[in-house]
Each structure stands twice: as C-alpha cells, then as structure tokens.
Design a protein around this motif. Structure first.
Motif, mmCIF file in Angstrom:
data_model
loop_
_atom_site.group_PDB
_atom_site.id
_atom_site.type_symbol
_atom_site.label_atom_id
_atom_site.label_comp_id
_atom_site.label_asym_id
_atom_site.label_seq_id
_atom_site.Cartn_x
_atom_site.Cartn_y
_atom_site.Cartn_z
ATOM 1 N N UNK B 49 39.589 37.697 30.665
ATOM 2 C CA UNK B 49 40.932 37.806 31.194
ATOM 3 C C UNK B 49 41.279 38.493 32.634
ATOM 4 N N UNK B 50 40.802 39.669 32.310
ATOM 5 C CA UNK B 50 41.071 40.457 33.824
ATOM 6 C C UNK B 50 40.225 39.896 35.041
ATOM 7 N N UNK B 51 39.012 39.201 34.584
ATOM 8 C CA UNK B 51 38.170 38.771 35.819
ATOM 9 C C UNK B 51 37.507 39.820 36.737
ATOM 10 N N UNK B 54 33.548 39.593 37.202
ATOM 11 C CA UNK B 54 33.385 38.354 38.078
ATOM 12 C C UNK B 54 32.038 38.583 38.612
ATOM 13 N N UNK B 61 31.256 31.571 40.610
ATOM 14 C CA UNK B 61 31.848 32.599 40.183
ATOM 15 C C UNK B 61 32.308 32.480 38.751
ATOM 16 N N UNK B 89 40.964 42.274 42.551
ATOM 17 C CA UNK B 89 41.798 42.174 41.142
ATOM 18 C C UNK B 89 42.329 43.513 40.703
ATOM 19 N N UNK B 174 54.744 33.687 29.239
ATOM 20 C CA UNK B 174 53.742 33.121 30.213
ATOM 21 C C UNK B 174 53.751 33.361 31.469
ATOM 22 N N UNK B 175 52.829 33.048 32.114
ATOM 23 C CA UNK B 175 52.650 33.385 33.723
ATOM 24 C C UNK B 175 53.093 35.015 34.268
ATOM 25 N N UNK B 178 54.405 37.018 31.155
ATOM 26 C CA UNK B 178 53.601 37.225 29.925
ATOM 27 C C UNK B 178 53.626 38.764 29.584
ATOM 28 N N UNK C 352 49.507 28.533 21.574
ATOM 29 C CA UNK C 352 49.797 28.479 22.859
ATOM 30 C C UNK C 352 48.801 27.894 23.695
ATOM 31 N N UNK C 354 46.850 27.643 26.345
ATOM 32 C CA UNK C 354 45.993 28.403 27.007
ATOM 33 C C UNK C 354 44.539 27.832 27.072
ATOM 34 N N UNK C 357 37.891 29.672 26.435
ATOM 35 C CA UNK C 357 36.549 29.970 27.382
ATOM 36 C C UNK C 357 35.641 28.946 27.276
ATOM 37 N N UNK C 359 31.411 27.679 28.463
ATOM 38 C CA UNK C 359 31.297 27.253 27.178
ATOM 39 C C UNK C 359 31.646 28.010 26.082
ATOM 40 N N UNK C 498 49.715 30.149 33.198
ATOM 41 C CA UNK C 498 49.722 30.369 31.685
ATOM 42 C C UNK C 498 49.793 31.816 31.690
ATOM 43 N N UNK C 500 46.980 33.976 31.635
ATOM 44 C CA UNK C 500 45.921 34.407 30.814
ATOM 45 C C UNK C 500 45.087 35.378 31.975
ATOM 46 N N UNK C 501 44.726 35.044 33.191
ATOM 47 C CA UNK C 501 43.911 35.750 33.848
ATOM 48 C C UNK C 501 44.826 36.124 35.080
ATOM 49 N N UNK C 502 44.238 37.540 35.522
ATOM 50 C CA UNK C 502 44.760 38.186 36.459
ATOM 51 C C UNK C 502 45.186 37.352 37.950
ATOM 52 N N UNK C 540 38.427 31.571 43.723
ATOM 53 C CA UNK C 540 36.799 31.941 43.214
ATOM 54 C C UNK C 540 36.995 32.555 41.759
ATOM 55 N N UNK C 541 38.007 33.571 41.645
ATOM 56 C CA UNK C 541 37.843 34.263 40.139
ATOM 57 C C UNK C 541 38.777 33.684 39.083
ATOM 58 N N UNK C 542 39.644 32.858 39.428
ATOM 59 C CA UNK C 542 40.351 32.324 38.261
ATOM 60 C C UNK C 542 39.723 31.560 37.205
ATOM 61 N N UNK C 543 40.189 31.557 36.154
ATOM 62 C CA UNK C 543 39.436 31.267 34.895
ATOM 63 C C UNK C 543 39.581 29.781 34.724
#
Lengths: 187, 269, 614
Positions: B49-51, B54, B61, B89, B174-175, B178, C352, C354, C357, C359, C498, C500-502, C540-543
């Motif tokens: 989740x933090x990425x 990467x 990526x 990030x 959320x968003x 969250x 939720x 979301x 992950x 695969x 959502x 979830x990711x930064x 590039x880095x989003x999930x």
C-alpha cells in the motif's frame, strides 16, 4: 577587480533562536568564516536593517505574525539566495502545532483562549496580550515557503553546527547545499 | 542457478538467486539487497500500500513486497527514476499528516524519517501541507494513539489480527479520509493490551502508537537511526547495533576555498 | 429493543453470513434509516465479525450512512455534464427550499440532501435520485414541485411528468428515464432476444464455446481490451471444485449510461450471455453486480431472472441439459472503484471495495477463492449474437484488431445525446456529426479516466488500436471552460479513490490543489512541471487502474490545450508567493484585537510605517 567578502544576513522569525545558537557551534571555524564572509542585518551583530544587498539570507522560524511576514519579505527583497534554516522555517516547527489544535469556526479565538484564558497555565489576569505595539497574529502559522520563494533549506531542530557549516560553505561556493546522510536530521 | 525450485533474478545488474514462490522483496532481502519499504514488515502479510518498494520489473513498475518472483526478471531498483518516485511518495506521506519531528517521541527511530534520510530528502518537496485535524485517543491506560502521525501502513491492523488474534484495528473511511479505526468507541473499550505485538515498537513505523510512560527512552545520538541507515541490517545481514558511535564529519580547510566570485558591485567575476 | 429485533431478523434472513454484508447493511438502512454504531456492533456480533470491520464497510460506500437520514433523500448529480446543464440552479433550489447544505438533514427530519458523483443519466441531465427514483431533465420548477409534494406525503412517482419509453414504463420500473437510442447497430440492439445463442452454445462443449468466442476475437468492453475468451480459458484451465461468474453492471465512469439501456431493454440478452459464459467456464453460480444508482431496475431484473428460471433457461438443468447455473443480484452502494474487477469481488464478499493484490488474478483466485470471470454488461450482451450468427459474421464488423460494434454513450453539447451502436473503428468526427455536435472544442473520450482531445484529433478512430473507450463520449463546445472540466475530473478521483495506496490517495489531492492554484490565476510556469512530475509518480506507482489513469485529464489537456494553461501562468519576479494573502491572514486577528495592522493597513503606515502607534 577586488574580491569582496560574501555578505550574509540572518534573522529569527517565529523561532527560538536555537538555530542561531547552533551557528555558533561551528566553533573555531567561525574564524575561517569571518575571513571570507561578513554579516549584514543579523541579530548576531545587532544590525536591525539591511545596509546593502546580501548574497545569502538565513531565515530561522516560520511566520506567526505580521512582523514575521514583513521581515521575511524584506529578506526576500534583499537577498540573492534565501535559505530556510531549521524545522520552524521549513514546516512551522513547534508553533505550527496550533494549526492542528484549532478545530472550531473561530480557530484563532479558540487558540488564544486556550493559551491565555481557559488553560491551567498561570495567567492571573486572564487577559490576552493586546498592546498596540504587538504585531497582529496571523490566522495560522505559515512556513517560509508559503509566504515567499525559498531557494534552499537546511533541516534540523536545530541543524547541527556541522550541518550549518556544510550547507553554508556549499552556498558560499555557489553550490547546492546537498547534505551527506549523517547531516540530514529533522530533529 | 535456475532449476525446479530456484530462479535467477537480475537486480540493478547484480544476479541473485530466488526461491520460486518468494516475493521480489523476500528474494532481495535474503540476498542482502535492500529495497526501501514502509508498509511491509517482517512477519506480517505484505499488502503493497505505501508503494515505497516500487521497482521496475521488466519495464513495469510493481510493488516488490507483493510481486512474486518470475523467470527472466530484470529488476531496476536504485535508479534515478525509481528513487524519484520513492522520494515523491515519502514526501507525500510527510505532507499528508502532521509530522512534527522535533516534538515526536518516535523521532530517531521513526521509519518514515529514516527513509527520508536514506533517500537523501534534504530539500523541500513542492507539495502543500494538508494539516489534518485527526482525533487523538488517549483513553487506554497504557497506550495513546495520535492519528495525526499515522501513515496508514496498516501494520498495526495486520499485527493485531494475524499475530495477536484480536482485530483491534481496521481501516475505515476511504480516499484521503481513510484512517485507522479501533474496534469500539475508543481504544480503552477494546481488548488492546500493552503486551500485544501490535503495540510493540517494531510495528508502528511512526509515532502514532505511543506507549505511555516509556517516552524518549533513548537519548539523542543513541536512537536506532541516529547512526545507522535504515535497511543496513538487511544489506549487511547483521542485526542493527544500537551502539553509540559518533558521526564523522568532514572538516573543511579554508585554504581549499576558492575566492568568492563576485566583485564589490555584486557582478560575477 | 425494537431495533435489535429488526437487525436480528435481517441478519438471520441472510444466514448471519458476513459475506452478505452489503445486503445486510442495505436492509438495515432501509428499515432503520441509517446504520448507527450500535447497529454495527450488533451486526458484527451476529455475523461473527468485529464492529470495526463492519464500520470499515459502512464508511467505505457513499450510499451508507451512520447518521439518521431524512424520510426523503435527495442525491443531486454533480458531474460536469450536469453542471453544464443547470446543476447549480438545482442545488440553490434545494438549499433555498430546504435550508440545508449537501450532507445535511432538515430539522424536521423530512429531507436529507447529498451530491452524487455520476448517476448515469448524462444524456438527460441535469438529474437526481430522489428516494432512489431517477428524475431527469430536472428544472428548478419541477424540483420545487417534487419537494412540495413529498412534504404532503406524495411519492416522487406521482409528480414526475411522464414515464419513459420502452421498458422504462414497465410496471416494475415505472421511471421517467428515456432510452435515447439514436443508432441501432447490427450486433447488440437490433437482434431478437430468442435464446438462439444459448441453444447453440449448449449444443457445443464448453471448450468449443471458448474456441468459438476466441475465434470471434471479442475483446472486453470495459475498456482494457483483454480478449474475453482468453480470460475464460485461464479460469477454465484452473482446477477447482467450482467456478464463478460475475457481471459488472457498476458503470460508474462519468458520462457512461450504456449499461442502463442494456439492463432496461436487453436484460434477457444479458442473462443469456452470462449463461453462455457460465457454461463455457463451467460455473454454477453467478452474480449480477448492480450499481446502487440503478437500484430502480432491480425489481425488473429480478423478474427477468425468475421468468428465465420458470422457462428453464436458468437454474437447474438448463434447457434439459445437466448444466446448472443461477444468478443473484448484488447491489453496490456507491463506489466507482468497484468497477475494478477485484474491488468488485471484494464488495461481493461483503468487504470494503478495495482492489486486491494481483497476482493472483480473479480468473485464478477470485470470489471466495474460486476461479472467477468478471465481464462487463456489454461484453455479455455480445455473446448471444456471436453464438447465433457465428464468429465469422462478428469478425466481419469493425477493424483489424477491434471486432464488432461499440455502444457509445454520447452526452454534452450536442442535439442528440444518447446511445449509439456503431462499428468499431468509427471516426470521432462521424460520431460528432451524427449526434449534431456544433462548435465542438473538446471531447472527453472514455470518461474521467479517459483523455480530453481537441479538434486536431477528431479524425481519430474509436477502437482498441487508436482511441480505446468503454464508451463515454462527453462533448464540450467552445463556451466551456477546459480547466473547469479537468478540475471536475480530479474532484471525482479524489472522491472515488479508495485510499489504499499513497500515490492515488494523496497524489490526486495535490494534483487538484495545483490545478486550483492555476485556475485562481496564481499559477507559475513551474507549476506545469510539477503537474507533469507528480502525474508520473501517481500513474507509475499506483496500485490499480484508478491511479494509473487519474492524471489522464490533466496530462491530455496540458498536451492538447496548452494555451489554456499558458494564458493563466505568470512569473512572480518579486519572489513573493501569489497564494499567500496577508490581508486574509490578518482578518480574524483585527477583529479579535479590535485594532488595525501597523504594517499592512495603508492608512496606518505611511512610508516606513513601523512604530507608528495610535
């Protein structure tokens, strides 16, 4: 053409003067510094106004009141390179805590009440200081970069003498003050 | 070495051997190659989740903590592009919450701070500060939660659920709204205990979960990341040593100094 | 106590099953007006989960409320098309009639008022959902009348002018929505719903059906363009005790409404398509995931399912074969991200919404861990005609890499907004001329996550090899403010991320902040560089796909409308930050201190100004 010394100005806005104290921690290197630099407006020499344009301005502290804003704009106007020194100048530091404790519709009043009227801190008069000579307080604490363009920053609370020395010597050499790992500290 | 159970990975030009079924992160950790991370922590299920972890896997990526190893993997990690993303990030997290390092008890052992140091973030990121106003929960006798410092890594959620078997925490909202919720109106009404793994120092990477009456246990200079780079334990395959050792600072000889290159009128010479 | 019994009954009816959490929460909210913290605790106990887990679900979805709602609930659609069509006047109408702001309830408890990001009625904007009934082409007058009648206890249905065409007038739908079908193509909208495709499929083996569809080269209509049957093959080849099939009817992309039409007029064709796909992958159960905005279609869709069960086209022993397959409808609750297949599966599992992950991909490990196929409504609707008329026929339509037709949802500044079924590869300019778009300045192709293109690109083709789209075509004429459009899309992504990711959670907020700065006339040339760099990090880095595409409106508008940005940017040589306003920063202080500034109030400070005391 004669070479001249690099001119440095410094000020402390909403800070604790800790960064200035830390500058003194360069210890005997100050002798080397004075060989190549001179201070213009600065609390270190008690010069309260700019006597001429400066090459480097070092600003400690963020902006809590109108005087801080005024001084910061003076520095921007009079300095080629403006540097935010220490966490207060960079992200508000301790004073910025008030931005996060103000929840109400009337946040500034809540903040002043908390500080002077309702808190348990000793203030027998329960008066909020309001001498006409006091600069007006801003609605919230602003970082230096929110008010004027800042060219570089030197992190730390305070930045150590070694950090200030490394950054300052780089700036004097017209280099970017990138810091080695051991010198980057946010506290 | 490539066989039924093993694969060879190429990371930044270095060949390492991975076991099939490992994640990129696990394989790199085992080989002493550190990939920066915040939400991933040993012993907890990775969630990506933090990425910050990467990496580029064959040009795409991915999060190293959740990506399984694949054959013919060409991984880019310590490249300018990837490190630019990582800095971005980490800066985002600094600007999303209220990270006042000078007043934070976790300063010096905070992984967010240490990651910024490792990535060399000394200059300002051009992001705004969001300055959220999130509730502080000090109801529990032994633990306080300062959500303003939370980076939503979810390590406490997984530690409480999967290690302690309690489920004290969970994501709510959320968003950008969250945040981490607790399984009652406040922490004191949950079955959280100071002895939970979730409340241990290694779980919360920042200063959000605060163990009362234990603050500032290590003096400045002796804190975990005062002298050590985060990730060095993996790179050296040696545990962190908390020993006090002075930072070496390069002394500069003024004789080496070029003369200042402006004349008396301010013109460049 | 009363509430407790109601909740116990609701949970018991759904087997106290945490996987049915969405249905439990909907029913509790329908019955009790909200899902209060105490209800969450009770639901958690009954379903053997934790209160904070239930709270996590409730707080994730826009249509779930923890605080009591009014007896009547108004959701005004705020998307950009509605804004251009009169949204502001409607918002002011609600605010003045009811005296409340979005997110509030009237003191008498009669009304709650919210904004909805996009309710799928862009061809008949402005629109609202009032007590879950869509009201379209809304005017302040009509809105006032509806509000007044609701006060008197008359339902919305009693006030709407007239029912829509086709099945919109069906007794189980009874809505004023118009289908607005403008072009019926040869695949989806002109065929008969006679289950010929299903009969054909059942005459083949499952593997043969997959080959058949593979040969037709049908690509998923959700926009990603993955070949549907390839995905099926992965699921079919994954050993499992059973497999699962899900239809994604969660079209949340602003500007699309094609699934609304298919669900209204081609429900049998859709279920037939799902049944064919289920047969191909040997799935025995399926879900139709219906977005909450289309809840008004649910009773009708349920009736289609029962009708098909009665005709042995669904359920056990379909058409006297030993193939069993049944479908339940899962209602969503307002989350764009649930259009992403793994998020949709999470939602179906009562969690939720979301993304998970990957695969493993859903085709291998999906709903409840079973190999699961998720396809779009339009994709399923393509299957019956393909099976009935043959792969070669289907392949004869469209382009080299994009076979068949595409349903386009056309809206915005044109005379004939609505649904167009056109062969793949059609030029955008042809779409613009058939819908009567004049003076077009910009077109957003593919909804919020798509691209904003200008005149020089109008000759591009709508197909996977050129301009891929899930079907949303939003048209903007030269009167429209490009940056306002882009800004709306960023607002949409911030609302719908959502979290979830930064990069997606935080990055989109920062992108919009910088856009706001530019729109306020405070932008500098360096801000473009900032937008580009930050967009790269987010993309590039989003999930998941949301963050991969959310910078698109900014990037494409910067590329295609550079002058719009350039006109607003200027250098600030003074070195002062344009965004900082000292007067504003002092306003409150002046009031509290009851004095003016010695430095910044001009009549106080002549010249030097300092120390000039009263």
């Amino acid at each position: 053409m004669s070479k001249r010394k690099v001119r440095i100005a410094t000020t402390s806005l909403a800070g604790c003067f800790g960064c200035h104290m830390s500058l003194l921690d360069i210890d005997e290197r100050i002798v080397d510094l004075m060989a190549i630099a001179e201070f213009d407006r600065s609390p270190l020499n008690d010069k309260k106004t700019f006597t001429r344009r400066c090459d480097i301005g070092l600003v400690e502290g963020g902006c809590c009141n109108e005087d801080n804003v005024h001084v910061l704009k003076e520095f921007r106007k009079n300095c080629d390179v403006l540097v935010a020194v220490g966490q207060c100048a960079i992200m508000g530091g301790l004073p910025v805590m008030r931005n996060a404790i103000m929840h109400s519709e009337d946040p500034l009043r809540e903040c002043l009440d908390e500080a002077y009227t309702t808190s348990k801190v000793l203030n027998p008069s329960k008066q909020i200081p309001n001498d006409p000579a006091l600069p007006l307080i801003l609605d919230k604490v602003y970082t230096c970069a929110q008010v004027v363009k800042i060219d570089y920053q030197i992190p730390g609370c305070p930045p150590s003498g070694d950090t200030l020395w490394a950054a300052l010597t780089a700036l004097i050499k017209n280099e970017e003050p990138t810091l080695d790992y051991a010198l980057i500290k946010f506290d | 070495m490539s066989d039924k159970d093993h694969l060879t990975l190429n990371i930044d030009g270095q060949k390492i051997t991975a076991k099939r079924g490992q994640t990129l992160m696990q394989a790199c950790d085992a080989a002493g190659v550190y990939i920066p991370r915040l939400c991933d922590s040993e012993g907890l299920e990775p969630q990506g989740s933090c990425r910050v972890c990467s990496v580029k896997l064959n040009g795409r990526v991915v999060a190293a903590c959740t990506q399984p190893v694949v054959a013919n993997a060409h991984i880019e990690s310590e490249t300018e592009e990837i490190n630019r993303y990582r800095k971005d990030l980490v800066s985002m997290l600094f600007h999303e919450g209220n990270h006042l390092c000078p007043i934070c008890e976790a300063s010096g052992r905070c992984e967010l701070q240490a990651m910024a140091y490792r990535l060399g973030i000394s200059q300002a990121a051009p992001h705004p500060y969001l300055e959220p106003v999130r509730p502080v929960d000090a109801s529990h006798p032994d633990i306080a939660l300062d959500n303003n410092r939370c980076i939503l890594c979810g390590r406490c959620i997984r530690a409480s659920r999967d290690v302690d078997g309690k489920h004290v925490f969970e994501y709510i909202g959320r968003g950008i709204h969250k945040r981490i919720g607790v399984n009652a109106d406040c922490l004191a009404e949950t079955d959280a205990s100071i002895d939970d793994h979730a409340m241990s120092l290694e779980v919360c990477p920042v200063g959000c979960i605060i163990r009362k009456r234990e603050g500032f246990f290590a003096p400045v200079g002796e804190r975990l990341y005062d002298t050590e780079v985060i990730g060095r334990d993996i790179e050296t395959q040696q545990p962190h040593h908390h020993s006090l050792h002075k930072i070496e600072v390069k002394q500069i000889d003024p004789a080496d100094f070029p003369p200042f290159n402006k004349d008396d009128n301010g013109d460049t010479v | 106590m009363e509430h407790q019994k109601v909740i116990q009954q609701i949970c018991a009816d759904l087997g106290n099953d945490p996987k049915r959490m969405m249905d439990i929460l909907w029913t509790v909210q329908d019955r009790l007006g909200c899902i209060a913290p105490a209800s969450m605790g009770l639901i958690a106990d009954l379903t053997h989960t934790q209160r904070v887990v239930v709270e996590g679900v409730v707080s994730f979805y826009a249509f779930f409320h923890q605080e009591v709602q009014g007896q009547n609930v108004i959701y005004l659609c705020e998307d950009i098309i509605d804004q251009h069509a009169g949204f502001n006047a409607l918002k002011e109408t609600v605010e003045s009639c009811l005296g409340i702001q979005p997110g509030q309830m009237t003191k008498d408890g009669l009304f709650s008022f919210y904004l909805a990001p996009s309710i799928g009625m862009c061809d008949q904007a402005p629109a609202a959902l009032i007590n879950q009934t869509p009201v379209t082409k809304l005017t302040p007058t009509l809105l006032k009348r509806i509000i007044n009648n609701l006060r008197k206890g008359k339902p919305v249905a009693a006030t709407i002018p007239k029912l829509g065409d086709g099945n919109n007038s069906h007794p189980l739908i009874q809505s004023m929505v118009q289908n607005n079908v403008r072009k019926q193509g040869e695949v989806l909208l002109s065929g008969h719903q006679n289950d010929e495709g299903l009969s054909k499929a059942l005459s083949l083996s499952p593997a043969e059906v997959i080959d058949y569809v593979l040969k037709a080269d049908l690509k998923g209509r959700g926009g990603a363009g993955y070949r549907s049957a390839e995905k099926w093959k992965i699921a079919a080849d994954t050993p499992a005790k059973s497999r699962f099939l899900i239809c994604n009817a969660d079209e949340g992309e602003p500007g699309t409404f094609k699934d609304r039409l298919l669900l209204t007029e081609r429900a049998h064709q859709l279920i037939e398509g799902m049944t064919i796909a289920a047969y191909a992958i040997e799935a025995t159960q399926g879900i139709l995931y219906l977005r909450a905005e289309y809840r008004y279609l649910q009773p009708y869709l349920e009736s289609v399912l029962s009708e098909r069960r009665q005709k042995a086209l669904l359920g056990e022993n379909i058409s006297d074969t030993d193939f069993d397959f049944d479908i339940r409808i899962q209602l969503g609750a307002g989350a764009y991200i649930c259009g992403e297949e793994s998020a949709l599966i999470s939602s179906c599992e009562g969690k939720r919404g979301e993304p998970t992950t990957k695969p493993p991909f859903p085709a291998v490990y999906g709903y409840l861990g079973l190999p699961t196929i998720v396809n779009n409504v339009e994709t399923f609707c393509n299957l019956p005609p393909i099976l009935a008329k043959g792969s070669d026929w289907f392949r004869s339509i469209g382009t080299e890499k994009s076979k068949g037709t595409k349903l386009l949802s056309v809206c915005g500044d044109c005379d004939r907004p609505g649904i167009y079924e056109l062969p793949m590869g059609i030029k955008l300019s042809e779409v613009l001329s058939s819908c009567g778009a004049l003076n077009t300045e910009a077109v957003q192709v593919g909804g919020a996550s798509g691209v904003l293109i200008g005149r020089s690109d109008f000759d591009r083709q709508l197909c996977f090899e050129d301009l891929p789209t899930a079907g949303a075509i939003m048209i903007f004429n030269s009167q429209r403010n490009i940056l306002k459009i882009v800004n709306y899309f960023m607002h949409f992504f911030i609302e719908e991320s959502c979290g979830y990711c930064t990069p997606c959670r935080v990055g989109n907020v920062f992108l919009k902040e910088r856009l706001d700065k530019i729109m306020n006339g405070l932008g500098e040339p360096a801000d473009l560089e900032y937008l580009r760099n930050l967009s790269a990090t987010v993309r590039e880095t989003s999930r998941c796909g949301l963050g991969h595409t959310s910078p698109n409106p900014i990037l494409s508008s910067m590329e295609n409308f550079p002058l719009v940005y350039a006109a607003l940017l200027k250098e600030h040589p003074s070195g002062e930050q344009a965004g900082f306003n000292i007067q504003k920063a002092l306003d409150e202080s002046r009031i509290i201190a009851k004095r003016r500034s010695l430095i910044y109030d001009p009549d106080f400070s002549s010249g030097e100004g300092r120390g000039n005391q009263e």
